[in-house]
Design a protein around this motif. Sequence first.
Motif, PDB file in Angstrom:
ATOM      1  N   TYR A 253     -26.900  -4.768   4.668  1.00  0.00           N
ATOM      2  CA  TYR A 253     -27.138  -5.479   5.925  1.00  0.00           C
ATOM      3  C   TYR A 253     -28.291  -4.817   6.685  1.00  0.00           C
ATOM      4  N   GLY A 254     -28.289  -3.488   6.694  1.00  0.00           N
ATOM      5  CA  GLY A 254     -29.397  -2.796   7.337  1.00  0.00           C
ATOM      6  C   GLY A 254     -30.718  -3.069   6.647  1.00  0.00           C
ATOM      7  N   GLY A 255     -30.670  -3.294   5.323  1.00  0.00           N
ATOM      8  CA  GLY A 255     -31.882  -3.606   4.585  1.00  0.00           C
ATOM      9  C   GLY A 255     -32.524  -4.905   5.031  1.00  0.00           C
ATOM     10  N   ILE A 256     -31.719  -5.800   5.590  1.00  0.00           N
ATOM     11  CA  ILE A 256     -32.281  -7.045   6.122  1.00  0.00           C
ATOM     12  C   ILE A 256     -33.246  -6.728   7.257  1.00  0.00           C
ATOM     13  N   LEU A 257     -32.896  -5.737   8.071  1.00  0.00           N
ATOM     14  CA  LEU A 257     -33.806  -5.335   9.149  1.00  0.00           C
ATOM     15  C   LEU A 257     -35.126  -4.833   8.583  1.00  0.00           C
ATOM     16  N   GLY A 258     -35.060  -4.090   7.481  1.00  0.00           N
ATOM     17  CA  GLY A 258     -36.281  -3.627   6.840  1.00  0.00           C
ATOM     18  C   GLY A 258     -37.127  -4.770   6.333  1.00  0.00           C
ATOM     19  N   GLU A 259     -36.465  -5.808   5.802  1.00  0.00           N
ATOM     20  CA  GLU A 259     -37.201  -6.990   5.327  1.00  0.00           C
ATOM     21  C   GLU A 259     -37.851  -7.729   6.493  1.00  0.00           C
ATOM     22  N   VAL A 260     -37.145  -7.789   7.623  1.00  0.00           N
ATOM     23  CA  VAL A 260     -37.717  -8.418   8.820  1.00  0.00           C
ATOM     24  C   VAL A 260     -38.968  -7.658   9.253  1.00  0.00           C
ATOM     25  N   ALA A 261     -38.895  -6.333   9.262  1.00  0.00           N
ATOM     26  CA  ALA A 261     -40.054  -5.525   9.647  1.00  0.00           C
ATOM     27  C   ALA A 261     -41.196  -5.710   8.654  1.00  0.00           C
ATOM     28  N   ALA A 262     -40.851  -5.824   7.358  1.00  0.00           N
ATOM     29  CA  ALA A 262     -41.884  -5.956   6.329  1.00  0.00           C
ATOM     30  C   ALA A 262     -42.673  -7.249   6.475  1.00  0.00           C
ATOM     31  N   GLN A 263     -42.076  -8.269   7.063  1.00  0.00           N
ATOM     32  CA  GLN A 263     -42.802  -9.516   7.299  1.00  0.00           C
ATOM     33  C   GLN A 263     -43.284  -9.600   8.746  1.00  0.00           C
ATOM     34  N   ASP A 264     -43.531  -8.424   9.330  1.00  0.00           N
ATOM     35  CA  ASP A 264     -44.096  -8.303  10.666  1.00  0.00           C
ATOM     36  C   ASP A 264     -43.239  -9.020  11.703  1.00  0.00           C
ATOM     37  N   PHE A 265     -41.924  -8.937  11.520  1.00  0.00           N
ATOM     38  CA  PHE A 265     -40.949  -9.459  12.470  1.00  0.00           C
ATOM     39  C   PHE A 265     -41.080 -10.968  12.685  1.00  0.00           C
ATOM     40  N   ASP A 266     -41.632 -11.643  11.694  1.00  0.00           N
ATOM     41  CA  ASP A 266     -41.751 -13.107  11.757  1.00  0.00           C
ATOM     42  C   ASP A 266     -40.596 -13.735  10.985  1.00  0.00           C
ATOM     43  N   VAL A 267     -39.511 -14.046  11.689  1.00  0.00           N
ATOM     44  CA  VAL A 267     -38.335 -14.612  11.038  1.00  0.00           C
ATOM     45  C   VAL A 267     -38.475 -16.115  10.824  1.00  0.00           C
ATOM     46  N   PHE A 268     -39.616 -16.674  11.240  1.00  0.00           N
ATOM     47  CA  PHE A 268     -39.864 -18.101  11.034  1.00  0.00           C
ATOM     48  C   PHE A 268     -40.626 -18.359   9.738  1.00  0.00           C
ATOM     49  N   ALA A 269     -41.325 -17.354   9.221  1.00  0.00           N
ATOM     50  CA  ALA A 269     -42.118 -17.540   8.006  1.00  0.00           C
ATOM     51  C   ALA A 269     -41.225 -17.716   6.790  1.00  0.00           C
ATOM     52  N   ARG A 270     -40.177 -16.919   6.718  1.00  0.00           N
ATOM     53  CA  ARG A 270     -39.204 -17.045   5.625  1.00  0.00           C
ATOM     54  C   ARG A 270     -37.945 -16.313   6.034  1.00  0.00           C
ATOM     55  N   ARG A 271     -36.865 -16.629   5.370  1.00  0.00           N
ATOM     56  CA  ARG A 271     -35.585 -15.964   5.652  1.00  0.00           C
ATOM     57  C   ARG A 271     -35.601 -14.589   5.010  1.00  0.00           C
ATOM     58  N   ALA A 272     -35.324 -13.581   5.769  1.00  0.00           N
ATOM     59  CA  ALA A 272     -35.366 -12.212   5.264  1.00  0.00           C
ATOM     60  C   ALA A 272     -34.135 -11.936   4.396  1.00  0.00           C
ATOM     61  N   VAL A 273     -34.367 -11.569   3.150  1.00  0.00           N
ATOM     62  CA  VAL A 273     -33.275 -11.245   2.237  1.00  0.00           C
ATOM     63  C   VAL A 273     -33.634  -9.990   1.455  1.00  0.00           C
ATOM     64  N   VAL A 274     -32.618  -9.233   1.076  1.00  0.00           N
ATOM     65  CA  VAL A 274     -32.811  -8.077   0.214  1.00  0.00           C
ATOM     66  C   VAL A 274     -32.816  -8.577  -1.231  1.00  0.00           C
TER      67      VAL A 274
END
Length: 303
Positions: A253-274
Amino acid sequence: MDTNLTAAYDRCRDLHRRHGRTYYLATRLLPAWKRRHVHALYGFTRYADEIVDRTEDLRPAERAARLDDWGGRFVAGLHGEPVDDPLLPAVLHTIAVFDLDRDDFASFLKSMAMDLTIHSYRTYDHLLDYMEGSAAVIGTMMLPILGSSDPVAAREPARQLGFAFQLTNFIRDVVEDLDRGRTYLPDEDLTRFGVTRDDLLAARAAGRATEPIRELVRYEVTRAQEHYAAAAPGVTMLAPASQACIRTAYALYGGILGEVAAQDFDVFARRAVVPGRRRLAVAARALLTPTGTPVTVPGPPVR
């Protein structure tokens, strides 16, 4: 175990496998006798959520009536009345085995009902009131099943882990929640970063976030990390046989936050998944980690 009860546990496990992939993977690291009880809790919470979110063709009043009816059958079962339901016997059995706090289940159903009438939250304190029933109580429901060397001390970290997981979901699922007419990012936070609900809808339509929205999401990520930090001490308080499970869930679950950061906190571009391969690697690493090893707070560094 009678046939109906076995079938109810099987139904809960199926719901968990289909809809809670991250937590289902973590649950597989538990001893077999504990897994079915975790499946039962997940099945209970998921089914209530589906009454609220998967019956969108019905008016809110009709959905509320369905939730009330199902909740009424659950309460009747708690009082020993026969229950004609394909799922409830499993959770009722789990409650009886572990003497779980009935008030936690009442709080959960109350929060599910809130989703039918409340579509946004003015402050984070208001959101926390909602998450107390939708998330924190899940942690306290789970604690007796997982076992702990110090249940009193482990209770607050368990609550905090519920908050952390729930807020992670809210960050990841902004688009899905907008589709349901809801916003779980507090209004005061939107105002702080100069973001309006119309801005969120425009970002959904464009498939990309503006800079103010990215800064808003960054802020919510740091807030989620605070809950993960508060939850971290509880992992090593758990029974040794349960630590790999929660260590895995914590990291994924915490890794989802890392994925969000990796896409520059743009949760509209794609759904963040590990990614799946990393998920398996996290589970394998958790199995090999000695019990009592502290967990690392996930996500990008808190600013």
